[in-house]
Design a protein around this motif. Structure first.
Motif, short mmCIF file in Angstrom:
data_model
loop_
_atom_site.label_atom_id
_atom_site.label_comp_id
_atom_site.label_asym_id
_atom_site.label_seq_id
_atom_site.Cartn_x
_atom_site.Cartn_y
_atom_site.Cartn_z
N ARG A 153 0.95 1.08 -9.33
CA ARG A 153 2.35 1.50 -9.43
C ARG A 153 3.26 0.31 -9.70
O ARG A 153 4.27 0.43 -10.36
N GLU A 154 2.87 -0.84 -9.15
CA GLU A 154 3.72 -2.03 -9.28
C GLU A 154 3.46 -2.81 -10.56
O GLU A 154 4.07 -3.84 -10.81
N ARG A 155 2.46 -2.34 -11.35
CA ARG A 155 2.09 -3.09 -12.56
C ARG A 155 2.06 -2.18 -13.76
O ARG A 155 1.87 -0.97 -13.62
N THR A 156 2.22 -2.79 -14.95
CA THR A 156 2.18 -1.97 -16.15
C THR A 156 0.85 -2.12 -16.89
O THR A 156 0.47 -1.25 -17.65
N SER A 157 0.16 -3.23 -16.68
CA SER A 157 -1.09 -3.40 -17.42
C SER A 157 -2.26 -3.57 -16.44
O SER A 157 -2.09 -3.50 -15.24
#
Lengths: 136, 715
Positions: free
Chosen positions: B595-599
């Motif tokens: 949830r805290e990251r995009t990749s």
């Protein structure tokens, strides 16, 4: 109530020291207080108490330095040290534990918890500690 | 050789001299015309050599009436050599036409001689083409000999054998001398002229190529000369010197100072020193310097030149200079940007340190007097300095409760600043509800009593263990409790309860009041703010410090917070926490990180164990130590009494190893202190997982570890 313990209190705030002396005596222990790091360290080495209660913020040398010096002393290093401090930063806790503190209690403390910690510290003394102290 | 033959020889020599003139003229005309297209070359050579043959026939010697001897065969033969079969044919036709106009008894023999001469030429030309080095002098001599034989054969076609005999005896000896020599002489004239012309063309071509290259190179090609006396000059500069230095090549070659004066004043001494050094050591001169243009702008030059020492002691460099201004500017601006970034970073981290010290100090200053107040209130309450009556005791408890509140507020303030900085530590572990509720029950009861609110705790029996930081969850419950006492406790009291979730994988802990409730639109607002990540200050503004902290601490513990309310009936805040089940916890942990990251991201697992004379207290002590070392992004799970798995988001191998080493050293030191060397410590990085791609595999690993631990426990 466990056995009566000789407790060295190294605490620069005189009111807190006074209150603690009163309450520890009331539960049957034998406490005495020093108000600076240097004199506290000297008293620890000279009297070898059962437990040390150590504040971190002290006027001359801080509690970390006291801990460090205690660890370098052959005999005094086995005395369990309970840190009681208003500095509750994780960093401080981690460092104190790394330097060999037995446990960390935050101010303002719950007195019952402090008493429990003292009993625990005195009973879980290092396996080698009794020998080291008793050795001639 | 009789007198007559000698006359013929003289006449032939004169004839050849005339032809020599004709060939020289041909050479000149050919040079003037330059390189002709191939199809004209044959015609031109044929025409020239045909005219030369006609010229030879204008100076004949008549050995008999109507029988003419001359040098015509030589140019006709040479025509094939220099212009191919076409030239031979053209020359032969021209010569034949002219011979026909002369007439006489030797007419037929003459024509046959012409044709045979042309054929001899074509034959020798073919022969020479097979030779690797082309036409050689030996070919010319061969042609001469063939021409002699051609003449002999042609003579046989004279009418009457007597005439033929006369002609052969008179003309053959001088021809045998004159024709090979003539072919050799005239052919050589043409060959040498051609070679000279080819060499000239080759020089012109290489020069043209050199200029094309040097003019198109992205830089200046040059030669620099340093005499033994120490004088610098520039024997060569390519045309682009004008573009780079603002000086023409001619000016620069004539006067070295024109170039040297363009060098930036600050770079000049360095430049001349480096030239001298390169001359002394004959090392490649590789130098960067600035050139000041006439308009005052300066450009960065990069020069590279290779020196050679000449016999007279001079040093000559062949080199190239290029304009590196763009690269240099890019380099410098990168350097400046970097410096700026570094100093900004330093300033920020100093500010950050200062801010944290400030918050820590303020908190410290608050806690010390709070401790004193609480201590003396407790001393009086406990009757250590004389009996208190019930009312006095009650008031003293209110003091203690409020001190605890105030201390909680200080902690919240401190945590808020740490949460925003991502600095808060969390010590998640296997624990049971009483661990959590037990630590806050007394405070909440005392607090409820002080506020005059009924407070009850209802915990479902047989709840499984949870995975969380009991101290942090305790803080959540205190905050929710105080909130309920403040806003909803007046009428019907406050309940703290805990039960299994519908699917039994979670435990829900809640605080319910029977207060006025929160209207739907406001509830939605609160709920939305709970959902939002970040925006701590925003939330803090509307609903107090407490609820912001609650949300953050829940998140830190892989938990979820929810609120339900009905106007007139009451409000319930609840917190859902995972049961201690390693695979399920890992799944939640991965979901939170994702949830805290995009990749994609990497998580490594480190296996930790202690062995030896381990008693429960020592193992717990090690656990407490390890918990202190865990960063909030990491997760530590105690799978057995003396074994742990640490999941950490450090990706790089080196980081992971150094982390494992630090942990091993710290734990070993700690173990030595608590057990005096009786404990052996093992810290081992196991694997790196790419997430979320490898989530299933990682979860499966923890399922296996859990089953193993369960099997061991039951054994």
């Amino acid at each position: 109530m466990a056995r009566s313990l000789r407790i060295l209190l190294i605490e620069d705030d005189r009111e807190i020291a006074r209150a603690l002396l009163l309450r520890l005596k009331a539960v049957g222990h034998d406490p005495f207080a020093m108000h600076e790091g240097g004199s506290g360290l000297a008293a620890a080495i000279a009297t070898l108490p059962d437990v040390i209660i150590l504040d971190l913020r002290l006027p001359d040398m801080d509690g970390f330095a006291v801990l460090q010096q205690l660890q370098q002393h052959d005999i005094a290093r086995v005395i369990p040290v309970i840190i009681v401090s208003a500095n509750v930063a994780e960093r401080a806790k981690r460092e104190a534990m790394l330097l060999g503190a037995h446990c960390f209690i935050e101010k303002p403390y719950d007195f019952r918890k402090l008493v429990a910690a003292i009993d625990r510290a005195a009973s879980t003394q290092l396996p080698g500690a009794a020998n080291t102290v008793a050795a001639p | 050789m009789d007198i007559f033959s000698r006359d013929i020889l003289v006449a032939l020599a004169a004839n050849l001299a005339l032809l020599a003139l004709a060939v020289i003229t041909y050479n000149q005309v050919a040079a003037f015309l330059g390189k002709l297209p191939r199809r004209f070359e044959g015609w031109f050579a044929g025409l020239a050599f045909g005219l030369a043959a006609i010229l030879a026939m204008t100076l004949p010697i008549a050995v008999a009436p109507g029988v003419l001897v001359d040098g015509r065969a030589v140019p006709i033969g040479l025509a094939a050599l220099f212009g191919g079969p076409l030239a031979a044919a053209t020359a032969a036709v021209l010569a034949a036409i002219y011979r026909l106009t002369l007439g006489g008894v030797g007419e037929i023999a003459g024509l046959i001689g012409i044709v045979l001469a042309a054929l001899s030429g074509i034959f020798v030309a073919k022969l020479s083409r097979r030779n690797a080095s082309g036409l050689a002098y030996v070919h010319l001599v061969l042609l001469g000999i063939l021409l002699v034989f051609s003449h002999l054969i042609a003579t046989l076609f004279l009418p009457g054998s007597e005439l033929a005999y006369t002609v052969i005896t008179a003309a053959t000896p001088p021809e045998a001398v004159a024709l090979p020599l003539g072919a050799l002489f005239l052919g050589t004239l043409v060959i040498q002229e051609r070679r000279r012309r080819d060499a000239e063309a080759a020089v012109t071509e290489s020069e043209r190529r050199f200029h094309t290259i040097t003019d198109n190179l992205p830089g200046v090609v040059y030669q620099r000369l340093l005499t033994a006396a120490g004088e610098i000059s520039y024997p060569f500069f390519s045309a682009r010197v004008l573009e780079l230095f603002g000086v023409t090549a001619e000016e620069a070659m004539a006067d070295a100072s024109k170039i040297l004066n363009t060098v930036h004043v600050d770079d000049f001494d360095r430049l001349t020193a480096s030239i001298k050094e390169s001359a002394q050591q004959l090392s490649v001169w590789d130098h960067e310097y600035r050139v000041v243009r006439k308009d005052g702008a300066f450009r960065w030059m990069h020069a590279k030149a290779v020196p050679h020492r000449r016999d007279n002691g001079d040093v000559l460099w062949d080199g190239i200079v290029s304009d590196e201004t763009e690269r240099k500017i890019a380099e410098m601006s990168l350097g400046v940007a970097n410096q700026l970034l570094t100093s900004t970073n330093q300033r920020l981290s100093t500010m950050y340190e200062t801010a944290h010290h400030f918050v820590d100090n303020v908190a410290h200053e608050f806690r010390t007097p709070l401790t004193v107040i609480k201590e003396f209130a407790s001393i009086m309450d406990e009757g250590l300095v004389g009996e208190m009556n019930a009312e006095q005791s009650d008031y003293l408890r209110v003091i203690c409760a409020r001190v605890d509140d105030l201390n909680g507020l200080v902690n919240d303030m401190l945590d808020l600043s740490r949460l925003e900085a991502g600095l808060i530590g969390v010590s998640r572990r296997e624990c049971v509800i009483p661990d959590i509720v037990g630590r806050v029950e007394t405070i909440l009861e005392r607090r409820a009593k002080a506020s005059g609110v009924d407070f009850a705790v209802e915990i479902e029996a047989g709840l499984p263990a949870l995975f969380c930081d009991p101290e942090k969850i305790g803080r959540v419950l205190i905050n929710l409790g105080i909130n309920a006492f403040k806003y909803g406790g007046e009428k019907g009291g406050v309940r703290l309860w805990a039960r299994r979730s519908a699917n039994s994988r979670e435990i829900v802990i809640g605080v319910s009041d029977r207060g006025p409730g929160i209207p739907a639109e406001k509830l939605e607002m609160i709920f939305e703010r709970f959902k939002q990540a970040g925006g701590l200050r925003d939330t803090a503004k509307g609903f107090g410090l407490g609820l912001s902290i609650v949300r953050e601490l829940a998140d830190l513990n892989l938990g979820e917070i929810a609120v339900e309310s009905a106007v007139g009936e009451g409000t319930t805040f609840s917190l859902t926490l995972p049961v201690f089940d390693p695979p399920a916890i890992v799944a939640r942990y991965i979901a939170k990180l994702a949830r805290e990251r995009t990749s994609s991201f990497y998580v490594s697992d480190i296996r930790i164990s202690v062995s030896g004379a381990v008693d429960a207290a020592a193992a717990d002590d090690c656990d407490a130590f390890l918990q202190q070392q865990v960063k909030r992004e990491d997760i530590l799970m105690r799978l057995g009494p003396d074994s742990w798995i640490l999941l950490t988001v450090d990706k790089r191998d080196a980081d992971l190893r150094s982390k494992a080493d630090r942990l091993r050293d710290g734990l070993a030191k700690h173990a030595a202190e608590i057990a005096d060397g009786a404990l052996a410590v093992e810290v081992q990085p196991v694997g790196v997982w790419r997430l979320p791609q490898q989530s299933e595999a990682l979860i499966a690993r923890f399922r296996a570890l859990r089953d193993l631990a369960l099997a061991r426990r039951s054994a």
